[in-house]
Design a protein around this motif. Sequence first.
Motif, PDB file in Angstrom:
ATOM      1  N   SER A 165       0.840  -1.189   0.000  1.00 16.67           N
ATOM      2  CA  SER A 165       0.000   0.000   0.000  1.00 16.67           C
ATOM      3  C   SER A 165       0.881   1.246   0.000  1.00 16.67           C
ATOM      4  O   SER A 165       1.893   1.309   0.693  1.00 16.67           O
ATOM      5  N   THR A 220       0.776   5.722  -0.021  1.00 20.78           N
ATOM      6  CA  THR A 220      -0.064   6.852   0.374  1.00 20.78           C
ATOM      7  C   THR A 220       0.527   8.162  -0.125  1.00 20.78           C
ATOM      8  O   THR A 220       1.725   8.272  -0.406  1.00 20.78           O
ATOM      9  N   THR A 247      -5.984  12.027   2.515  1.00 22.69           N
ATOM     10  CA  THR A 247      -5.105  10.894   2.284  1.00 22.69           C
ATOM     11  C   THR A 247      -5.577  10.139   1.055  1.00 22.69           C
ATOM     12  O   THR A 247      -6.758   9.811   0.939  1.00 22.69           O
ATOM     13  N   ARG A 291      -4.780   6.579  -0.878  1.00 24.93           N
ATOM     14  CA  ARG A 291      -4.127   5.286  -0.632  1.00 24.93           C
ATOM     15  C   ARG A 291      -4.451   4.357  -1.804  1.00 24.93           C
ATOM     16  O   ARG A 291      -5.579   4.292  -2.269  1.00 24.93           O
TER      17      ARG A 291
END
Length: 140
Positions: A2, A4, A86, A88
């Motif tokens: 992942s 970000t 954010t 992601r």
Amino acid sequence: MSMTLYVILTLSDVPNTTALNEKAARLKTPLEFSENIDLRTHSGFLPIKLGGEPSGVETYTSPYSEFTDYFPDFDISPYKEPVVITFRWGGDLNEMVVALNSAYLLSHDVVATVFEPQSGMFLTSEQVKEGADAMFADGL
């Protein structure tokens, strides 16, 4: 894995997706957002077309106070009611291009800062745009 990307800005500068679509068209960015989504309250996957193809990115808006440990030396004085948006995504490079272009649109022409935590760098709006353009030009 992942990844970000964070955009720090004033709550009143957070647009809805209809306004982002207008900005994307004006700035010739290859994104088309689903209409009428309020990014101030949205949480989760945000459907976005990249160059006309379905894509999207997880998007969350949080008060800056939830990030004070993450950005201990960041000067928030230029921001009234600071928030952090954010983005992601996983390993899909199209989603990375969506996140970069979205961050560019959010940070263009307002007081905003983009933070890329993988490198630990704060980026200008133009640096984010250059990265998004380079990746999109490579045929993603």
